[in-house]
Design an enzyme around this catalytic site. Sequence first.
Site, mmCIF file in Angstrom:
data_model
loop_
_atom_site.group_PDB
_atom_site.id
_atom_site.type_symbol
_atom_site.label_atom_id
_atom_site.label_comp_id
_atom_site.label_asym_id
_atom_site.label_seq_id
_atom_site.Cartn_x
_atom_site.Cartn_y
_atom_site.Cartn_z
ATOM 1 N N ASN A 84 40.960 -28.808 102.080
ATOM 2 C CA ASN A 84 40.852 -30.252 102.068
ATOM 3 C C ASN A 84 40.098 -30.698 100.811
ATOM 4 O OD1 ASN A 84 40.877 -32.973 103.025
ATOM 5 N ND2 ASN A 84 40.861 -32.196 105.117
ATOM 6 N N HIS A 114 20.817 -16.945 90.944
ATOM 7 C CA HIS A 114 19.839 -16.958 89.858
ATOM 8 C C HIS A 114 18.612 -16.152 90.262
ATOM 9 C CE1 HIS A 114 22.221 -19.933 87.762
ATOM 10 N NE2 HIS A 114 22.440 -20.464 88.958
ATOM 11 N N ALA A 159 31.187 -26.532 110.935
ATOM 12 C CA ALA A 159 30.855 -27.508 109.898
ATOM 13 C C ALA A 159 29.364 -27.497 109.578
ATOM 14 C CB ALA A 159 31.280 -28.903 110.339
ATOM 15 N N ARG A 165 25.012 -14.386 104.807
ATOM 16 C CA ARG A 165 25.275 -12.953 105.010
ATOM 17 C C ARG A 165 26.640 -12.800 105.660
ATOM 18 N NH1 ARG A 165 20.527 -13.385 108.733
ATOM 19 N NH2 ARG A 165 21.403 -14.237 110.628
ATOM 20 N N ARG A 182 29.442 -16.756 119.351
ATOM 21 C CA ARG A 182 30.178 -16.035 120.392
ATOM 22 C C ARG A 182 31.457 -15.445 119.822
ATOM 23 N NH1 ARG A 182 34.580 -18.970 122.593
ATOM 24 N NH2 ARG A 182 34.612 -21.153 122.003
#
Length: 193
Positions: A84, A114, A159, A165, A182
């Site tokens: 999108n 950085h 969202a 990780r 879950r």
Amino acid sequence: MTEQEKAAAGLLYDPNHDPQLLAARARAQELCMEYNQLRPSRPAERLRLLQALLAACGEQTVIEPPFFVDYGYHMRVGKHFYANYNLTVLDSAPVTFGDHVFIGPSCGFYTAGHPLDVAQRSAGLEYAKPITVGHHVWIGAQVCVLPGVTIGDNTVIGAGSVVTRDIPAGVLAVGNPCRVVRQIADKPRRVIL
């Protein structure tokens, strides 16, 4: 060793003064600008620009403008890819998206990082680590994916998540930092229209 070779090796490199990297970013900016200015009624031209910009671009690829990428030649997109509005990809290292990936608006995938050392950071040095997104992944709006992350197949990222990780296959993961909430169904369900 060139700055591009240092980046590929995961070492600190200087992206701000290397003529090869500066030229590659300028080319990508030009192509992104051209892409972002095309009318929606010109999908064939959009696809042609994506094919010129990206390392790989699968069939039925749609990226809604505006779209921004640092180099393009490190970004690979599988089949049936949809992103999108306002996708940003800092591809100093490879960024790979599998087939049937859907990305919500205003998402960012950032391979560049950085150093914590102030002198190195002030000198403009950075490092890059690849990002890999599996097949059949849905990424919600305003998700931020950081350097070195792998997201497994059939996973949903909620969202607003900040993915710091790896996230395994077949899960719903959300939050800042993003965590598995879950397991989700192993097999796609048949859609009846």
